[in-house]
Design an enzyme around this catalytic site. Sequence first.
Site, PDB file in Angstrom:
ATOM      1  N   LYS A 169       0.827  -1.194   0.000  1.00 10.98           N
ATOM      2  CA  LYS A 169       0.000   0.000   0.000  1.00 10.98           C
ATOM      3  C   LYS A 169       0.869   1.254   0.000  1.00 10.98           C
ATOM      4  CE  LYS A 169      -4.111  -1.999   0.508  1.00 10.98           C
ATOM      5  NZ  LYS A 169      -5.227  -1.822  -0.444  1.00 10.98           N
ATOM      6  N   LYS A 200     -12.730  -7.661  -7.232  1.00 12.89           N
ATOM      7  CA  LYS A 200     -13.009  -8.230  -5.918  1.00 12.89           C
ATOM      8  C   LYS A 200     -14.380  -8.907  -6.014  1.00 12.89           C
ATOM      9  CE  LYS A 200     -10.334  -4.834  -3.298  1.00 12.89           C
ATOM     10  NZ  LYS A 200      -9.431  -4.489  -4.427  1.00 12.89           N
TER      11      LYS A 200
END
Length: 344
Positions: free
Chosen positions: A158, A275
Amino acid sequence: MLYQFEFRTYQRKFKRPLQTSHGIWDIREGIILRLLGENGQIGWGEISPLSWFCSESFEQALDFCHQLPGNISSEMIFAISGELPACQFGFESALNEKNSPPPAPPCQGGEKSENLTYLSQNGEKMQNRFSGLLPAGETALQALQVLWLEGYRTFKWKIGVAAIEQELNIFQQLIQAMHNLCDREKAFLRLDANGGLSYSQAKTWLEACDEVKATPDFSAEIEFLEQPLPVTQFQEMVELNAIYATPIALDESAANLDRIQECYSQGWRGIFVIKPAIAGSPSQLRKFCQTHNIDAVFSSVFETEIGRQAALNLATELSLNKRALGFGTDCWFDDNHSILDFRF
């Protein structure tokens, strides 16, 4: 067919809060579904919303479940609104997985259970097929060592959380550490900005990534930069994807099936991060992916084993390009699933 419908909620606390440009996430909330068919077969599903990713909120999903009668039909399930994509996934999964019992819980302390599916059909360890999620900041360096020893060779980090100068410094350390760990093999790094960069920052990151790609005999490869800019800057990401050697992958821009179709209709032929648990109807997603042969990377939203297995079944079916699946999330929880008592 009619099904007896029951549900229960759960909460799982992250071992350490997950930091993204959307903020800090410390508890995963979701809903476990149970469908009992007329023939006595039981189907399990999971609703695991992610409201900042354009899905319904947990509260909206819970309210929807409360409004349903005790007996529901498959027609009612396939008629669930696209405004409830996590609910669409959970209920359809319960239909499709009705012959599967609830999965065995992991071992005490969060260790991996031998009962879980950690081998692919050809016997390959699943860590080789998964990408391991690294925490933001300098702790990624220590986490890399741990995940490497567990067998991971693709990693996701991230960014867009701290100052760009600080993150670029850590980035150089991280890729050097990956290179040093490699022994006649490649390691892959995915950078995930969650739409948190400015245009100039995205260019800076892509330039840094291209420098790594251009380094001779370097074993650490940057696979892609994920969602560098906000959803509103789609055309800018199209432009950057055409300029730099490092690919861009759309994530928030492709948060559900409607958005995936919109990006495709606007000409995106790059990588989509999908997702499944919040993408919407699995049957409609399957049809779209098979029709258009898109370059997809399938990823987790920190589901339990029920949602995870349903998402993995779909990902395995639709992954055409052998990219690592983004389901290396085991280490982010240390419970033993005792909170998920499947006896309704």
